[in-house]
Design an enzyme around this catalytic site. Structure first.
Site, PDB file in Angstrom:
ATOM      1  N   ASP A   1      19.728  12.096 -19.467  1.00  0.00           N
ATOM      2  CA  ASP A   1      19.042  12.853 -18.410  1.00  0.00           C
ATOM      3  C   ASP A   1      19.866  12.827 -17.127  1.00  0.00           C
ATOM      4  O   ASP A   1      20.132  11.758 -16.578  1.00  0.00           O
ATOM      5  CB  ASP A   1      17.674  12.211 -18.154  1.00  0.00           C
ATOM      6  CG  ASP A   1      16.868  12.984 -17.130  1.00  0.00           C
ATOM      7  OD1 ASP A   1      16.110  13.875 -17.530  1.00  0.00           O
ATOM      8  OD2 ASP A   1      17.009  12.693 -15.923  1.00  0.00           O
TER       9      ASP A   1
ATOM     10  N   TYR B   1      22.127  14.680  -8.678  1.00  0.00           N
ATOM     11  CA  TYR B   1      22.665  13.321  -8.877  1.00  0.00           C
ATOM     12  C   TYR B   1      24.175  13.299  -8.612  1.00  0.00           C
ATOM     13  O   TYR B   1      24.757  12.230  -8.452  1.00  0.00           O
ATOM     14  CB  TYR B   1      22.421  12.794 -10.296  1.00  0.00           C
ATOM     15  CG  TYR B   1      20.978  12.687 -10.741  1.00  0.00           C
ATOM     16  CD1 TYR B   1      19.919  12.853  -9.851  1.00  0.00           C
ATOM     17  CD2 TYR B   1      20.668  12.383 -12.067  1.00  0.00           C
ATOM     18  CE1 TYR B   1      18.608  12.753 -10.280  1.00  0.00           C
ATOM     19  CE2 TYR B   1      19.353  12.281 -12.493  1.00  0.00           C
ATOM     20  CZ  TYR B   1      18.325  12.476 -11.601  1.00  0.00           C
ATOM     21  OH  TYR B   1      17.032  12.372 -12.030  1.00  0.00           O
TER      22      TYR B   1
ATOM     23  N   LYS C   1      18.763  19.387 -14.208  1.00  0.00           N
ATOM     24  CA  LYS C   1      17.679  19.916 -13.357  1.00  0.00           C
ATOM     25  C   LYS C   1      18.248  20.770 -12.225  1.00  0.00           C
ATOM     26  O   LYS C   1      19.331  20.482 -11.703  1.00  0.00           O
ATOM     27  CB  LYS C   1      16.873  18.754 -12.744  1.00  0.00           C
ATOM     28  CG  LYS C   1      16.491  17.690 -13.746  1.00  0.00           C
ATOM     29  CD  LYS C   1      15.589  16.608 -13.175  1.00  0.00           C
ATOM     30  CE  LYS C   1      15.502  15.438 -14.134  1.00  0.00           C
ATOM     31  NZ  LYS C   1      16.644  14.503 -14.054  1.00  0.00           N
TER      32      LYS C   1
ATOM     33  N   HIS D   1      13.500  20.757 -10.599  1.00  0.00           N
ATOM     34  CA  HIS D   1      13.454  19.342 -10.202  1.00  0.00           C
ATOM     35  C   HIS D   1      12.172  18.977  -9.430  1.00  0.00           C
ATOM     36  O   HIS D   1      11.568  17.950  -9.669  1.00  0.00           O
ATOM     37  CB  HIS D   1      14.692  19.002  -9.370  1.00  0.00           C
ATOM     38  CG  HIS D   1      15.082  17.555  -9.455  1.00  0.00           C
ATOM     39  ND1 HIS D   1      16.390  17.135  -9.474  1.00  0.00           N
ATOM     40  CD2 HIS D   1      14.337  16.445  -9.531  1.00  0.00           C
ATOM     41  CE1 HIS D   1      16.421  15.808  -9.555  1.00  0.00           C
ATOM     42  NE2 HIS D   1      15.187  15.366  -9.586  1.00  0.00           N
TER      43      HIS D   1
ATOM     44  N   ASN E   1       8.152  16.626 -11.570  1.00  0.00           N
ATOM     45  CA  ASN E   1       7.358  16.348 -10.359  1.00  0.00           C
ATOM     46  C   ASN E   1       6.283  17.403 -10.088  1.00  0.00           C
ATOM     47  O   ASN E   1       5.839  17.552  -8.951  1.00  0.00           O
ATOM     48  CB  ASN E   1       8.273  16.183  -9.130  1.00  0.00           C
ATOM     49  CG  ASN E   1       9.237  15.036  -9.312  1.00  0.00           C
ATOM     50  OD1 ASN E   1       8.810  13.902  -9.484  1.00  0.00           O
ATOM     51  ND2 ASN E   1      10.526  15.310  -9.314  1.00  0.00           N
TER      52      ASN E   1
ATOM     53  N   ILE F   1      21.752  -1.887 -20.583  1.00  0.00           N
ATOM     54  CA  ILE F   1      21.589  -0.639 -21.354  1.00  0.00           C
ATOM     55  C   ILE F   1      21.188  -1.000 -22.787  1.00  0.00           C
ATOM     56  O   ILE F   1      20.252  -0.420 -23.354  1.00  0.00           O
ATOM     57  CB  ILE F   1      22.911   0.181 -21.329  1.00  0.00           C
ATOM     58  CG1 ILE F   1      23.152   0.738 -19.919  1.00  0.00           C
ATOM     59  CG2 ILE F   1      22.879   1.304 -22.366  1.00  0.00           C
ATOM     60  CD1 ILE F   1      24.540   1.339 -19.702  1.00  0.00           C
TER      61      ILE F   1
END
Ligand code: A2P
Length: 285
Positions: free
Chosen positions: A50, A55, A80, A113, A151, A248
Site C-alpha cells: 500500500d 507518501y 492513492k 485519499h 477516509n 516486518i
C-alpha cells in the site's frame, strides 16, 4: 471465514481478490528505506503493498516490485490520489504520474485519499463525484483492477454512490484498538465494501499500552501482533507499517494463534488510548 495466511484473500465486489494483510509504507522514505522495506516484505510473504502519491515513495516501491522475484500478478499494489489533484482532468493526469513513478503497467487498487468535505455539501460532493468519474474511466479502460476510497465516512460515501456507475470496492480508514469506527465499518459491510485499517497499531502509539501488552503475554505475542490479529478476526484488512526487517517478519506471524472471544471483547471496549484520530470533516489539507 478467518484468514490463514498473508496471501489468503477477500473477494472485492467485482470479483478481484485482495490479500488479507497489506504492507503499509507511509513514512518509509523514498530511496533505500522504502525499497528495502518492500523487498523484505515480499520475501517474507506479503503480497499486498500500500502506497500513495503523497507518501513520496512510489518510485522506490515500484522499483522493489519490479526487481522482486515474485511475479507482478501475484502482488496487489494500491496507490492513492492526493487531495490537490481532485477533479476529473487533474485526476487523470495525477494517475499517469503515479504510474510513471511506479513503473507498473497496471494498478490493482486506486483510492481517493481523502474526501473533500469542506464548504457546502453540493459543492464538495460534486468534486468527489467528478474525481470518481475519472476513476471509473481508468477502471473501464483496464488501467486499474479495482477502485475505492480512503477516509470516507458514510455521509461522504452516500452522495458518491448515488452518482456512481461503479461502486467503491474498498474504504481505507484509521482503525485500531480504542478507535473502532464502528459506524463507518457497519456502513461499508452493509454495502459490500471491504474495510482496510490504516495505522493498525495507532501509528505506533499503542505499542506501549499495558492492557494490550498483558493480552499479548497470554499468547506469547507482541502488541503489534495483537492489533493486527484483532483486525483479521473482525474481517478488517490491516495495513501494518514497518521499515525494520525483523518487525516486518514479526507482523506476518499472526496466523498461528486466535484471540479468544473474551479478549476480542476487551479490546473492542478499550477507550481511545493513542492514534491520530484524523476526522475527514476537520482535516485542513
Ligand atoms: P518501524 O517502522 O521502525 O518498525 P502503524 O502500522 O500503526 O502505522 O504503526 C507503525 C509504527 O509502528 C512504526 O513506527 C513502526 O516502526 C512501528 N512498528 C511496526 N511494527 C512493529 C512491531 N512489530 N514492534 C514494534 N514497533 C513496530
Amino acid at each position: 471465514m478467518v484468514k490463514k495466511s498473508l496471501a489468503d484473500a477477500y473477494e472485492l465486489n467485482n470479483g478481484v481478490l485482495i490479500p488479507c494483510v497489506g504492507f503499509g509504507t507511509w513514512q518509509s522514505k523514498n530511496g533505500e528505506m522504502a525499497y528495502q522495506a518492500v523487498t523484505a516484505a515480499l520475501s517474507c510473504g506479503y503480497r499486498h503493498i500500500d502506497t500513495a502519491a503523497c507518501y513520496g515513495n512510489e518510485e522506490s516501491i515500484g522499483q522493489a516490485i519490479v526487481d522482486s522475484d515474485v511475479p507482478r500478478e501475484e502482488i496487489f499494489v494500491t496507490s492513492k490520489l492526493w487531495n490537490t489533484e481532485r477533479g476529473y482532468e487533474k485526476t487523470l493526469a495525477a494517475f499517469q504520474e503515479t504510474m510513471r513513478r511506479l513503473k507498473l503497467e497496471y494498478l490493482d487498487l486506486y483510492l481517493i485519499h481523502w474526501p473533500l468535505a469542506r464548504g457546502p455539501k453540493e459543492e464538495w460532493s460534486r468534486v468527489n463525484s467528478d474525481t470518481w468519474r475519472a476513476f471509473e474511466k481508468l477502471y473501464a479502460e483496464g488501467y486499474i483492477r479495482a477502485i475505492g476510497v480512503s477516509n470516507f465516512l458514510g455521509h461522504h460515501l452516500e452522495p458518491l454512490m448515488e452518482n456512481a456507475k461503479v461502486m467503491p470496492a474498498v474504504d481505507q480508514i484509521e482503525i485500531h484498538p480504542g478507535y473502532r469506527q464502528q459506524e463507518a465499518v457497519d456502513f461499508c459491510k452493509a454495502h459490500n465494501i471491504v474495510v482496510e485499517a490504516w495505522g493498525p497499531m495507532g501509528t505506533g502509539r499503542l505499542l506501549d499500552n499495558e492492557q494490550l501488552k498483558a493480552i499479548g503475554a497470554k499468547y506469547g505475542k507482541s502488541v503489534a501482533q495483537i492489533c493486527i490479529r484483532w483486525d483479521i478476526q473482525h474481517g478488517i484488512l490491516p495495513l501494518p507499517k514497518s521499515s525494520n526487517p525483523e518487525r516486518i517478519a514479526q507482523n506476518a506471524q499472526v496466523f498461528d494463534f486466535e484471540l479468544s472471544d473474551e479478549d476480542m471483547r476487551v479490546i473492542d471496549q478499550m477507550p481511545f488510548c493513542g492514534g491520530l484520530k484524523m476526522h475527514p470533516d476537520k482535516v485542513e489539507f
